[in-house]
Design an enzyme around this catalytic site. Structure first.
Site, PDB file in Angstrom:
ATOM      1  N   CYS A  81      29.226  28.637  42.824  1.00 16.73           N
ATOM      2  CA  CYS A  81      29.545  27.333  43.425  1.00 16.73           C
ATOM      3  C   CYS A  81      29.357  27.276  44.930  1.00 16.73           C
ATOM      4  O   CYS A  81      28.484  26.583  45.421  1.00 16.73           O
ATOM      5  CB  CYS A  81      30.970  26.929  43.065  1.00 16.73           C
ATOM      6  SG  CYS A  81      31.116  26.485  41.333  1.00 16.73           S
ATOM      7  N   GLU A 129      37.549  29.812  39.129  1.00 13.81           N
ATOM      8  CA  GLU A 129      37.332  30.843  38.114  1.00 13.81           C
ATOM      9  C   GLU A 129      38.508  31.815  38.177  1.00 13.81           C
ATOM     10  O   GLU A 129      38.972  32.182  39.241  1.00 13.81           O
ATOM     11  CB  GLU A 129      36.003  31.569  38.356  1.00 13.81           C
ATOM     12  CG  GLU A 129      34.823  30.636  38.127  1.00 13.81           C
ATOM     13  CD  GLU A 129      33.483  31.366  38.118  1.00 13.81           C
ATOM     14  OE1 GLU A 129      33.446  32.568  37.827  1.00 13.81           O
ATOM     15  OE2 GLU A 129      32.469  30.699  38.408  1.00 13.81           O
ATOM     16  N   LYS A 159      34.355  37.769  42.296  1.00 13.16           N
ATOM     17  CA  LYS A 159      35.797  37.691  42.535  1.00 13.16           C
ATOM     18  C   LYS A 159      36.504  38.346  41.355  1.00 13.16           C
ATOM     19  O   LYS A 159      35.899  38.533  40.296  1.00 13.16           O
ATOM     20  CB  LYS A 159      36.230  36.222  42.693  1.00 13.16           C
ATOM     21  CG  LYS A 159      36.158  35.411  41.407  1.00 13.16           C
ATOM     22  CD  LYS A 159      36.511  33.956  41.613  1.00 13.16           C
ATOM     23  CE  LYS A 159      37.981  33.734  41.820  1.00 13.16           C
ATOM     24  NZ  LYS A 159      38.327  32.286  41.817  1.00 13.16           N
ATOM     25  N   LEU A 180      42.033  33.225  53.840  1.00 21.74           N
ATOM     26  CA  LEU A 180      41.930  33.844  55.155  1.00 21.74           C
ATOM     27  C   LEU A 180      41.838  35.360  55.033  1.00 21.74           C
ATOM     28  O   LEU A 180      42.337  36.078  55.882  1.00 21.74           O
ATOM     29  CB  LEU A 180      43.148  33.479  56.017  1.00 21.74           C
ATOM     30  CG  LEU A 180      43.112  32.154  56.785  1.00 21.74           C
ATOM     31  CD1 LEU A 180      44.303  32.075  57.737  1.00 21.74           C
ATOM     32  CD2 LEU A 180      41.817  31.974  57.568  1.00 21.74           C
TER      33      LEU A 180
END
EC number: 1.1.1.22
Length: 450
Positions: free
Chosen positions: A275, A167, A338, A265
Site C-alpha cells: 500500500c 494488515e 511487517k 515513530l
C-alpha cells in the site's frame, strides 16, 4: 439471527481486502456472495482457507462459509458475474490497484474490468460501492460508465467507501472501524450504507459523508501522512547518527506530545508492503495530471528517505563484517514487510537481504510466516526453518522484521551458534542491554554504538 438482514451483499475480488470484507459482512449478519475470477481461489475460500495469512480471518471464514460444521451458511463464493448481479443489492468492488510497470501511476485495469463485467448484468436497482484505492477522479468516471452500461440505467448507483484496514489487524479494523467514509451522490446511497454499517455505527464509529473526490483522497492522504511520519523519524535517525544521539529516546520524548503521538515513530529500515509505497507514488502521479504536482513534491523526499534506509542497512552490514561482503555469512531475521502478515510485497527486509546477496554475501533468512512468499520472490537466498538455523555460522545477524518471536530470542543461545556475535537491529525493537550482556556487539540505526 432469526430476522434475516434484508440487504444482500456481494464482494468482487477476494484478495486481502475482499476476503476480509466478505467474512466481516457475514459476521455483521448479511448474506454475502464473494466473487473471484480464479476458480482455485474460490475453491480455497469455500474450504475456509485464505490465500494469505491474516490473524483471525480463517476462523471467521469457517464460522460463516456454507458447508462447514456449525457455520451460519451466510457466506458463499462464485466465479459467476450473472450470479452476483442476480443475488446482490449492494456490490462491493475490492479488486487490486497495483503500480503500473515502469511508472508511478496506478493500474486501474482490474477495477475497470470488474465494472465492465458487472454493470451490463444489473437488471434491478443496485448500489455499486468502490473500496479499492484509486486515483482521485476515478469514481466520477466509473459512475458515468455504470449508468451507461447497466440495463437499469440511473437505478444502478455508485458510491465510494475507502478501506483503512491494517494488515495484521484487518478483521478488527473491518468489524470495528475507527471511521467509515462514504462518498455518495444520493440520500438513498447514504441510507443503504448506513444500513450496511449499522452495527459499527451503533458502537460509535464516526460516519463521514463526502463527495466522490474527497472520499477518494481520504485514503491516499491518510497513507501519505503515515509514510511522511515514518520518513520523518528516519530522517531524525540520520541526524542522530551524525550527532551521536539516540533516535529511540528522541521518538519517545516527542511521542508524548499528543499532537504528534507515539504511533509510526519507530525509526528503522522504513516502510514497504502493497500500500504505502504504491499509494504515495500514484498520488504524486495523479497530482501531476491535475496540475497540482508542486503540492506533493515533499512526497518524493518521503519516498527517497525511505529507500535510503535500505541502502544504509546494507552499508552497516558491510562495516560490521570488515568492509567487504564477499564470502561472508549473514543471518537475516524477518522477510515480511511487517509482523503478523505473510506479505512480502516491497518488503524492506527482503530487499536488504537481496542486496547483500548480490554483493557476495551468503544470506540465510528465517521468517515465522513469510517463507513461502519470500522463496517465490527471491529463490536465490537461503531459507532456514528457525531463527537459530538462520544465524548458524553467521558473521553478522540482521533483525529486519519486528516479529515478537525475535524480541523473545535468547541472545546467549544464539551466541553459541554464530561465528561472530554481531547483531544489527533494523527495527529498533531488540533490547540492547540484553544483547550486550550476552557479549554481542549491538548496532542499531540512529542509536549510539555503546
Amino acid at each position: 439471527m432469526a430476522n434475516r438482514a434484508p440487504l444482500k451483499i456481494t464482494v468482487i475480488g477476494t484478495g486481502y481486502l475482499g476476503a476480509t470484507h466478505a467474512a466481516a459482512m457475514a459476521e455483521l449478519g448479511f448474506e454475502v456472495l464473494g466473487l473471484d475470477i480464479s476458480p482455485e481461489k474460490v475453491a480455497m475460500l469455500e474450504r475456509g482457507e485464505t490465500p494469505m495469512y491474516e490473524p483471525g480471518l480463517e476462523e471467521l471464514l469457517r464460522k460463516h462459509v456454507a458447508g462447514h460444521p456449525d457455520s451460519s451458511g451466510r457466506l458463499r463464493f462464485t466465479t459467476s458475474y450473472e450470479e452476483v448481479a442476480e443475488f446482490g443489492d449492494i456490490h462491493f468492488v475490492c479488486v487490486n490497484t497495483p503500480q503500473k510497470h515502469g511508472e508511478y501511476a496506478c493500474d486501474m485495469s482490474y477495477v475497470d474490468s470488474a465494472l465492465e463485467s458487472l454493470a451490463p448484468r444489473l437488471t434491478r436497482p443496485a448500489l455499486v460501492v468502490g473500496k479499492s484505492t484509486v486515483p482521485v477522479g476515478s469514481a466520477a468516471r466509473l459512475a458515468e460508465r455504470l449508468t451507461e452500461l447497466a440495463p437499469v440505467g440511473e437505478d444502478a448507483e455508485l458510491a465510494w467507501n475507502p478501506e483503512f484496514l491494517r494488515e495484521g489487524f484487518a478483521v478488527q479494523d473491518t468489524l470495528h472501524p475507527d471511521r467509515i467514509v462514504v462518498g455518495v451522490r444520493s440520500e438513498r446511497a447514504e441510507q443503504q450504507l448506513r444500513e450496511v454499517y449499522a452495527t459499527p455505527l451503533a458502537e460509535g464509529s464516526p460516519f463521514v459523508v463526502t463527495d466522490f473526490p474527497t472520499a477518494e483522497l481520504v485514503k491516499t492522504s491518510a497513507n501519505s501522512f503515515l509514510a511522511t511520519k515514518i520518513s520523518f523519524i528516519n530522517a531524525m535517525a540520520e541526524v542522530c547518527e551524525a550527532a551521536d544521539g539516540d533516535v529511540v529516546k528522541l521518538a519517545e520524548a516527542i511521542g508524548h506530545d499528543d499532537r504528534i503521538g507515539k504511533k509510526f515513530l519507530r525509526a528503522g529500515i522504513g516502510f514497504g508492503g502493497g500500500c504505502l509505497p504504491k499509494d504515495i507514488r500514484a498520488f504524486m502521479a495523479r497530482a501531476g495530471e491535475l496540475g497540482a504536482s508542486q503540492a506533493l513534491t515533499f512526497l518524493r523526499e518521503v519516498d527517497s528517505i525511505n529507500m535510503r534506509r535500505r541502502a544504509q542497512m546494507v552499508e552497516l552490514a558491510r562495516d560490521a563484517v570488515g568492509g567487504t561482503l564477499l564470502g561472508t555469512r549473514i543471518g537475516v531475521l524477518g522477510a515480511t514487510f511487517k509482523p503478523d502478515s505473510d506479505d512480502v510485497r516491497d518488503s524492506p527486509a527482503l530487499n536488504v537481504a537481496g542486496q547483500l546477496h548480490l554483493q557476495g554475501a551468503q544470506v540465510t533468512v528465517y521468517d515465522p510466516k513469510g517463507m513461502e512468499n519470500a522463496r517465490a520472490l527471491f529463490p536465490t537466498l537461503r531459507y532456514a526453518p528457525s531463527a537459530l538455523d538462520a544465524v548458524r555460522g553467521a558473521d553478522a545477524v540482521l533483525h529486519l522484521t519486528e516479529w515478537r518471536e525475535f524480541q523473545e530470542l535468547d541472545p546467549a543461545a544464539l551466541g553459541e551458534v554464530v561465528a561472530v556475535r554481531h547483531v544489527l537491529d533494523g527495527r529498533n525493537t531488540l533490547d540492547p542491554v540484553l544483547w550486550r550482556k550476552a557479549n554481542w556487539k549491538f548496532r542499531a540505526l540512529g542509536r549510539p554504538t555503546a
